[in-house]
Write a protein that holds these residues in place. Structure first.
Motif, mmCIF file in Angstrom:
data_model
loop_
_atom_site.group_PDB
_atom_site.id
_atom_site.type_symbol
_atom_site.label_atom_id
_atom_site.label_comp_id
_atom_site.label_asym_id
_atom_site.label_seq_id
_atom_site.Cartn_x
_atom_site.Cartn_y
_atom_site.Cartn_z
ATOM 1 N N ASN A 90 -3.165 4.714 5.231
ATOM 2 C CA ASN A 90 -3.899 3.468 4.988
ATOM 3 C C ASN A 90 -3.075 2.259 5.428
ATOM 4 O OD1 ASN A 90 -6.087 4.784 3.875
ATOM 5 N ND2 ASN A 90 -5.517 4.368 1.757
ATOM 6 N N THR A 114 -8.348 -2.279 -3.417
ATOM 7 C CA THR A 114 -8.348 -1.177 -4.371
ATOM 8 C C THR A 114 -9.562 -0.277 -4.270
ATOM 9 O OG1 THR A 114 -8.268 -0.670 -6.734
ATOM 10 C CG2 THR A 114 -9.380 -2.696 -6.111
ATOM 11 N N ALA A 115 -9.395 0.935 -4.740
ATOM 12 C CA ALA A 115 -10.506 1.892 -4.805
ATOM 13 C C ALA A 115 -11.381 1.624 -6.032
ATOM 14 C CB ALA A 115 -9.966 3.314 -4.850
ATOM 15 N N TYR A 116 -10.930 0.785 -6.951
ATOM 16 C CA TYR A 116 -11.753 0.430 -8.105
ATOM 17 C C TYR A 116 -12.931 -0.406 -7.628
ATOM 18 C CZ TYR A 116 -7.985 1.854 -11.243
ATOM 19 O OH TYR A 116 -7.041 2.563 -11.921
ATOM 20 N N ASP A 175 -2.492 -3.366 -3.117
ATOM 21 C CA ASP A 175 -3.138 -2.201 -3.713
ATOM 22 C C ASP A 175 -2.873 -2.273 -5.217
ATOM 23 O OD1 ASP A 175 -4.380 0.254 -4.110
ATOM 24 O OD2 ASP A 175 -2.768 1.425 -3.218
ATOM 25 N N ALA A 192 -12.833 -3.919 -2.088
ATOM 26 C CA ALA A 192 -12.900 -2.514 -2.455
ATOM 27 C C ALA A 192 -12.629 -1.656 -1.231
ATOM 28 C CB ALA A 192 -14.271 -2.192 -3.038
ATOM 29 N N LYS A 193 -11.884 -0.572 -1.442
ATOM 30 C CA LYS A 193 -11.625 0.392 -0.364
ATOM 31 C C LYS A 193 -12.777 1.388 -0.320
ATOM 32 C CE LYS A 193 -6.620 0.688 -0.981
ATOM 33 N NZ LYS A 193 -5.575 1.631 -1.375
ATOM 34 N N PRO A 194 -13.116 1.905 0.822
ATOM 35 C CA PRO A 194 -12.578 1.487 2.120
ATOM 36 C C PRO A 194 -13.199 0.151 2.522
ATOM 37 C CG PRO A 194 -14.264 3.137 2.448
ATOM 38 C CD PRO A 194 -14.105 2.972 0.956
ATOM 39 N N THR A 195 -12.422 -0.673 3.186
ATOM 40 C CA THR A 195 -12.907 -1.976 3.628
ATOM 41 C C THR A 195 -12.996 -1.978 5.145
ATOM 42 O OG1 THR A 195 -12.598 -4.356 3.388
ATOM 43 C CG2 THR A 195 -10.618 -3.052 3.773
ATOM 44 N N GLU A 223 0.868 -1.199 0.000
ATOM 45 C CA GLU A 223 0.000 0.000 0.000
ATOM 46 C C GLU A 223 0.887 1.225 0.000
ATOM 47 O OE1 GLU A 223 -2.479 2.716 -0.050
ATOM 48 O OE2 GLU A 223 -3.641 0.896 0.344
#
Length: 127
Positions: free
Chosen positions: A14, A86-88, A53, A107-110, A9
């Protein structure tokens, strides 16, 4: 002995938060700030799982995953579970990352609950 997680990351905040959550759940955490550093660490360390990430400097998560998967095992374990973090989060993103060779996707946020559910598929905290 605790299961060893490689946390890849680039965002320091994070990375710190995830490290603390993972350690609280009983995992040993090794950190890397980019895909290249992750590969360097994997040459020296054995891990039970990688949280990767996708958007990383130097070498992104997809490129690092594909390098690990294509390897013969002399430097990296090509079978190590890799979880995209990931943010995707668009429809189809999960399938795309699985096609790139990752075992799973978050997916973030988790939440720690989501993280633990996925990690339990691949490792046990006390493994």
């Amino acid at each position: 002995m605790s299961a060893r997680i490689l946390l890849v990351e680039d965002d320091q905040l994070n990375r710190f938060a995830l490290q603390k959550l993972l350690e609280k759940s009983g995992y040993a955490v090794i950190e890397a700030e980019d895909g290249q550093r992750a590969l360097e660490l994997l040459e020296q360390e054995t891990v039970d799982c990688i949280l990767m990430d996708v958007q990383l400097p130097v070498l992104n998560g997809v490129e690092a995953t594909q390098t690990i998967r294509a390897h013969d095992g002399s430097r990296y374990n090509p079978e190590v579970p890799i979880i995209a973090l990931t943010a995707y989060a668009m429809p189809g993103d999960r399938e795309k990352f699985l096609d790139f060779g990752m075992n799973d996707y978050l997916a973030k946020p988790t939440t720690i609950e989501q993280l633990e559910v996925v990690l339990r598929k691949y490792v046990a905290a006390g493994a």
